[in-house]
Design a protein around this motif. Structure first.
Motif, PDB file in Angstrom:
ATOM      1  N   LEU A  34       0.839  -1.195   0.000  1.00  0.00           N
ATOM      2  CA  LEU A  34       0.000   0.000   0.000  1.00  0.00           C
ATOM      3  C   LEU A  34       0.879   1.251   0.000  1.00  0.00           C
ATOM      4  O   LEU A  34       1.831   1.334   0.777  1.00  0.00           O
ATOM      5  N   PRO A  35       0.560   2.239  -0.841  1.00  0.00           N
ATOM      6  CA  PRO A  35       1.421   3.423  -0.933  1.00  0.00           C
ATOM      7  C   PRO A  35       1.354   4.332   0.297  1.00  0.00           C
ATOM      8  O   PRO A  35       0.303   4.500   0.905  1.00  0.00           O
ATOM      9  N   GLU A  36       2.521   4.881   0.625  1.00  0.00           N
ATOM     10  CA  GLU A  36       2.685   5.921   1.637  1.00  0.00           C
ATOM     11  C   GLU A  36       2.280   5.501   3.053  1.00  0.00           C
ATOM     12  O   GLU A  36       1.851   6.332   3.849  1.00  0.00           O
ATOM     13  N   VAL A  37       2.432   4.227   3.379  1.00  0.00           N
ATOM     14  CA  VAL A  37       2.159   3.775   4.750  1.00  0.00           C
ATOM     15  C   VAL A  37       3.381   4.076   5.605  1.00  0.00           C
ATOM     16  O   VAL A  37       4.514   3.802   5.217  1.00  0.00           O
ATOM     17  N   GLU A  38       3.128   4.636   6.765  1.00  0.00           N
ATOM     18  CA  GLU A  38       4.176   4.970   7.717  1.00  0.00           C
ATOM     19  C   GLU A  38       3.914   4.180   9.005  1.00  0.00           C
ATOM     20  O   GLU A  38       2.785   4.102   9.470  1.00  0.00           O
TER      21      GLU A  38
ATOM     22  N   ALA B  48      -9.345  -0.908   5.560  1.00  0.00           N
ATOM     23  CA  ALA B  48      -9.042   0.111   6.572  1.00  0.00           C
ATOM     24  C   ALA B  48      -8.149   1.191   5.978  1.00  0.00           C
ATOM     25  O   ALA B  48      -8.347   2.390   6.224  1.00  0.00           O
ATOM     26  N   TYR B  49      -7.172   0.773   5.198  1.00  0.00           N
ATOM     27  CA  TYR B  49      -6.289   1.719   4.520  1.00  0.00           C
ATOM     28  C   TYR B  49      -7.119   2.650   3.628  1.00  0.00           C
ATOM     29  O   TYR B  49      -6.937   3.869   3.641  1.00  0.00           O
ATOM     30  N   LEU B  50      -8.023   2.080   2.846  1.00  0.00           N
ATOM     31  CA  LEU B  50      -8.838   2.879   1.928  1.00  0.00           C
ATOM     32  C   LEU B  50      -9.729   3.868   2.677  1.00  0.00           C
ATOM     33  O   LEU B  50     -10.008   4.955   2.172  1.00  0.00           O
TER      34      LEU B  50
ATOM     35  N   ARG C 251      -6.712  10.591  -3.660  1.00  0.00           N
ATOM     36  CA  ARG C 251      -5.694  10.332  -4.686  1.00  0.00           C
ATOM     37  C   ARG C 251      -5.082   8.946  -4.506  1.00  0.00           C
ATOM     38  O   ARG C 251      -4.892   8.201  -5.472  1.00  0.00           O
ATOM     39  N   LEU C 252      -4.780   8.581  -3.260  1.00  0.00           N
ATOM     40  CA  LEU C 252      -4.185   7.267  -2.999  1.00  0.00           C
ATOM     41  C   LEU C 252      -5.211   6.157  -3.158  1.00  0.00           C
ATOM     42  O   LEU C 252      -4.884   5.060  -3.621  1.00  0.00           O
ATOM     43  N   VAL C 253      -6.455   6.415  -2.768  1.00  0.00           N
ATOM     44  CA  VAL C 253      -7.521   5.424  -2.971  1.00  0.00           C
ATOM     45  C   VAL C 253      -7.641   5.109  -4.463  1.00  0.00           C
ATOM     46  O   VAL C 253      -7.685   3.946  -4.860  1.00  0.00           O
ATOM     47  N   LYS C 254      -7.667   6.163  -5.267  1.00  0.00           N
ATOM     48  CA  LYS C 254      -7.777   5.975  -6.713  1.00  0.00           C
ATOM     49  C   LYS C 254      -6.581   5.170  -7.246  1.00  0.00           C
ATOM     50  O   LYS C 254      -6.739   4.256  -8.054  1.00  0.00           O
ATOM     51  N   GLN C 255      -5.392   5.492  -6.778  1.00  0.00           N
ATOM     52  CA  GLN C 255      -4.173   4.784  -7.201  1.00  0.00           C
ATOM     53  C   GLN C 255      -4.253   3.286  -6.870  1.00  0.00           C
ATOM     54  O   GLN C 255      -3.947   2.442  -7.699  1.00  0.00           O
ATOM     55  N   VAL C 256      -4.699   2.968  -5.663  1.00  0.00           N
ATOM     56  CA  VAL C 256      -4.795   1.569  -5.235  1.00  0.00           C
ATOM     57  C   VAL C 256      -5.863   0.837  -6.035  1.00  0.00           C
ATOM     58  O   VAL C 256      -5.642  -0.270  -6.521  1.00  0.00           O
TER      59      VAL C 256
ATOM     60  N   VAL D 238      -5.449  -2.419  -8.729  1.00  0.00           N
ATOM     61  CA  VAL D 238      -6.166  -3.689  -8.558  1.00  0.00           C
ATOM     62  C   VAL D 238      -6.870  -4.074  -9.842  1.00  0.00           C
ATOM     63  O   VAL D 238      -6.916  -5.242 -10.216  1.00  0.00           O
ATOM     64  N   GLN D 239      -7.388  -3.077 -10.553  1.00  0.00           N
ATOM     65  CA  GLN D 239      -8.118  -3.335 -11.795  1.00  0.00           C
ATOM     66  C   GLN D 239      -7.204  -3.742 -12.933  1.00  0.00           C
ATOM     67  O   GLN D 239      -7.612  -4.445 -13.848  1.00  0.00           O
ATOM     68  N   ASN D 240      -5.946  -3.338 -12.881  1.00  0.00           N
ATOM     69  CA  ASN D 240      -5.002  -3.642 -13.979  1.00  0.00           C
ATOM     70  C   ASN D 240      -4.322  -4.953 -13.800  1.00  0.00           C
ATOM     71  O   ASN D 240      -4.171  -5.629 -12.989  1.00  0.00           O
TER      72      ASN D 240
END
Length: 125
Positions: A20-24, A106-108, A114-119, A123-125
């Protein structure tokens, strides 16, 4: 996390969150390992307070919380359960396939659009 079970749980959660992107990951003032996205918490993990078992709490909607509590294996998280948070019933044992999906959801909930759209696009690709 210091116990073998706690460290194993932490590693599994880190592995899920790595996709998942940008998780800290931080340790908060209470000593909990916390996963955040853009400053918003979506997972809290700890151990040693009221149990010898580690705890894993996950952000959820109130509707998701209701369904998870009904199915079993989860309990309402102390102090923040009224916001929808659930904790894994560690005595029942975590179902990691199911938890992967719940953690991603939970992340979503916490991530900016912007990050939701990216994730969702990945998944679709």
């Amino acid at each position: 996390m210091k116990s073998e079970l706690g460290l194993e749980m932490l590693e599994r959660v880190q592995s899920i969150c790595a996709a998942l992107p940008e998780v800290e990951q931080i340790v908060d003032g209470f000593g909990h390992d916390v996963m955040k996205v853009r400053g918003k918490t979506f997972i809290m993990m700890g151990e040693g307070h009221n149990s010898v078992l580690p705890s894993l709490s996950i952000k959820a909607t109130k509707e998701q919380q209701f369904l998870l509590l009904e199915q079993g294996g989860y309990v309402k998280t102390a102090y923040i359960g009224h916001h929808g948070w659930v904790s894994v019933d560690m005595e029942a044992g975590p179902n990691w396939d199911e938890l992967t999906v719940i953690i991603q959801e939970a992340y979503l909930l916490a991530a900016p659009k912007r990050l939701v759209k990216q994730v969702l696009e990945s998944v679709q690709n």
